[in-house]
Design an enzyme around this catalytic site. Structure first.
Site, PDB file in Angstrom:
ATOM      1  N   GLU A 136       0.964  -0.900  -0.102  1.00 17.93           N
ATOM      2  CA  GLU A 136      -0.286   0.038   0.495  1.00 17.93           C
ATOM      3  C   GLU A 136       0.918   0.980  -0.120  1.00 17.93           C
ATOM      4  O   GLU A 136       0.181   1.688   1.451  1.00 17.93           O
ATOM      5  CB  GLU A 136      -1.359  -0.214   1.284  1.00 17.93           C
ATOM      6  CG  GLU A 136      -2.059  -1.386   0.904  1.00 17.93           C
ATOM      7  CD  GLU A 136      -2.924  -1.255  -0.105  1.00 17.93           C
ATOM      8  OE1 GLU A 136      -2.430   0.167  -0.039  1.00 17.93           O
ATOM      9  OE2 GLU A 136      -3.395  -2.196  -0.287  1.00 17.93           O
ATOM     10  N   ASP A 261      12.607  27.129 -23.880  1.00 17.79           N
ATOM     11  CA  ASP A 261      12.347  27.780 -22.812  1.00 17.79           C
ATOM     12  C   ASP A 261      13.263  27.958 -22.013  1.00 17.79           C
ATOM     13  O   ASP A 261      13.827  26.992 -21.384  1.00 17.79           O
ATOM     14  CB  ASP A 261      11.230  27.174 -22.356  1.00 17.79           C
ATOM     15  CG  ASP A 261      10.744  27.798 -20.985  1.00 17.79           C
ATOM     16  OD1 ASP A 261      10.592  29.248 -21.391  1.00 17.79           O
ATOM     17  OD2 ASP A 261      10.162  27.616 -19.789  1.00 17.79           O
ATOM     18  N   ASP A 315      11.307  31.394 -26.507  1.00 17.29           N
ATOM     19  CA  ASP A 315      10.945  32.500 -25.645  1.00 17.29           C
ATOM     20  C   ASP A 315      11.649  34.239 -25.783  1.00 17.29           C
ATOM     21  O   ASP A 315      12.973  34.022 -25.465  1.00 17.29           O
ATOM     22  CB  ASP A 315      11.668  32.111 -23.889  1.00 17.29           C
ATOM     23  CG  ASP A 315      10.580  32.982 -23.685  1.00 17.29           C
ATOM     24  OD1 ASP A 315       9.715  34.261 -23.806  1.00 17.29           O
ATOM     25  OD2 ASP A 315      10.393  32.903 -22.161  1.00 17.29           O
ATOM     26  N   HIS A 392       7.880  23.664 -18.397  1.00 18.81           N
ATOM     27  CA  HIS A 392       8.938  24.509 -18.951  1.00 18.81           C
ATOM     28  C   HIS A 392       8.890  23.647 -20.397  1.00 18.81           C
ATOM     29  O   HIS A 392       9.082  23.965 -21.574  1.00 18.81           O
ATOM     30  CB  HIS A 392      10.240  24.076 -18.263  1.00 18.81           C
ATOM     31  CG  HIS A 392      10.235  24.518 -17.142  1.00 18.81           C
ATOM     32  ND1 HIS A 392       9.944  26.068 -16.625  1.00 18.81           N
ATOM     33  CD2 HIS A 392      10.477  24.017 -15.523  1.00 18.81           C
ATOM     34  CE1 HIS A 392      10.007  25.890 -15.341  1.00 18.81           C
ATOM     35  NE2 HIS A 392       9.895  25.031 -14.884  1.00 18.81           N
ATOM     36  N   ASP A 395       5.918  24.395 -22.198  1.00 15.06           N
ATOM     37  CA  ASP A 395       6.549  26.198 -23.226  1.00 15.06           C
ATOM     38  C   ASP A 395       7.596  25.922 -24.269  1.00 15.06           C
ATOM     39  O   ASP A 395       7.201  26.518 -25.131  1.00 15.06           O
ATOM     40  CB  ASP A 395       7.245  27.186 -22.033  1.00 15.06           C
ATOM     41  CG  ASP A 395       5.879  27.485 -21.331  1.00 15.06           C
ATOM     42  OD1 ASP A 395       4.529  27.469 -21.427  1.00 15.06           O
ATOM     43  OD2 ASP A 395       6.496  28.112 -19.985  1.00 15.06           O
TER      44      ASP A 395
END
Length: 420
Positions: A136, A261, A315, A392, A395
């Site tokens: 579990e 990015d 970017d 990231h 992007d």
């Protein structure tokens, strides 16, 4: 002692796993699935067999709370011993909770993980802990708590095996699901369901209960009995397919799209290479580079390695870095941004038939795309906003596909004109 054939106690679905353990193929075995999938039964049998194979081997079994041990894993190990016809050779104790193989004194110890540090006090008179079992797993606080226990128990042994068994939580963002997605060479992840078990092992009542839930609540059935991550309904990308992308597949892709990015402060820079199949309407992520505080020289080298052909769309908020990469011979350009470009490009990605990600080639992209969820308000309701965190690679992919999505490739990447 009556002879017991292993195919009478190990379901066919677990046969490859059995042989892998016997061959010491991996050190971690993650067994996940729904109710009745035989995970705990298989692990219990493997631990008993493992002690018989190695006279220096011992085992320790954990659950989060100690008072749940006796009626679960302790009972399961005892069942395995009796099913294998070995009951006369083992001594069972309740205080402390342990099972001892009488001919050699090997022990199967049961402990709660209420305080992981307590594991340091466990001493063995003979051998070492070769087998660890975390039952579990979702009950535990996270992998940090598990690692504290492992470090205390294994103490440098290179022959130890760790079993993890659990029913996958509904949401992908649960730490257990996220951890199981990480591809490691010494880790084998196995998924099973009750459908992999012989019906005679389950019984008519179990099968009727499963079928009834399937007819009345298919989503609950998928989670409870198939062990599927059905989610909270807030996943941004429902079209993500995480699987191996072979070298053969990559060799026939016509062209590639590249996105970068830039990182800021503690955020990593993310470089992603993808291939687009117009026929399949699918995007394939085939390589990446992630790093924090990478120098421009190092980043330029990685650009050349990951993206040997095609323009790298970056970017545009950082024109200085773009200029410095160009000085280092990187063919890159800033992405064109509009007032709603983020939403437009994410919607374009959502509309693809599939976003296929290789978890070995692109582990960070696989994690981000699989776990990305819509933002929630203070009441826990999902909003239409896309969170600006842990995205990231997302992007970088947005930048990579921006020209294709906005139908402007002919102006900036002549090699892609025929695909417009």
């Amino acid at each position: 002692m009556d002879e017991v054939r292993l195919n009478e106690v190990i379901a066919p679905a677990y046969a490859p796993l059995h042989f892998d353990i016997k061959a010491m193929g991996h050190s971690e075995y993650w067994l996940k699935g729904g109710r009745g999938s035989g995970k705990s039964t298989f692990i219990a049998i493997e631990i008993v067999l493992g002690l018989l194979r190695d006279p220096m081997a011992n085992a320790i079994v954990y659950r989060k709370v100690a008072n749940t041990l006796r009626d679960s894993v302790y009972a399961q190990i005892n069942w395995a011993i009796d099913r294998l016809g070995l009951g006369a050779y083992f001594k069972r104790g309740l205080s402390p909770l342990e099972i001892v193989y009488a001919p050699t004194g090997q022990r199967i110890v049961f402990r709660g993980a209420d305080d992981p540090v307590k594991s340091k006090s466990i001493k063995l008179e003979r051998g070492f802990f070769k087998f660890l079992w975390f039952e579990e797993l979702t009950e535990f606080r996270g992998m940090d708590a598990v690692y504290v226990i492992k470090q205390s128990v294994i103490r440098g042994s290179d022959r130890a095996f760790t079993f993890y068994s659990y029913n996958p939580p509904r949401t992908r963002q649960n730490w257990t699901n996220a951890e199981a997605m990480l591809v490691k060479p010494d880790r084998l992840v196995h998924h099973s369901t009750y459908l992999d078990m012989p019906e005679s092992w389950l019984g008519a009542a179990f099968l009727t209960e499963a079928q009834t839930l399937k007819q009345t609540n298919e989503r609950a059935y998928a989670h409870a009995y198939l062990g599927e991550v059905t989610g909270s309904g807030g996943h941004v990308f429902d079209n993500v397919e995480i699987r191996e992308i072979s070298d053969g597949e990559i060799a026939v892709f016509d062209y590639f799209l590249n996105g970068l990015d830039f990182g800021f402060a503690v955020d990593p820079c993310a470089l992603v290479r993808a291939a687009y199949s117009k026929r399949e309407r699918a995007l394939f992520l085939v390589d990446e580079f992630f790093a924090v505080r990478a120098s421009n020289d190092a980043l330029a080298r990685q650009c050349a390695r990951v993206c040997p052909t095609g323009v790298i769309v970056c970017d545009s908020a950082d024109p200085r870095t773009i200029a410095e990469l160009r000085e280092r011979g990187v063919f890159c350009a800033g992405a064109k941004k509009g007032s709603d470009s983020v939403r437009f490009l994410i919607n374009w990605l959502q509309d693809l038939a599939a976003i296929v990600i290789d978890p070995v080639r692109c582990p960070n992209a696989a994690r981000e795309f699989a776990l990305y969820e819509y933002a929630v308000d203070k009441y826990g309701n999902f909003m239409a906003d896309f969170p600006d965190k842990d995205n990231h690679a997302i992007d970088a992919v947005r930048y990579a596909v921006s020209e294709l999505a906005e139908n402007r490739l002919a102006k900036t990447a002549p090699e892609l004109r025929r695909y417009l």
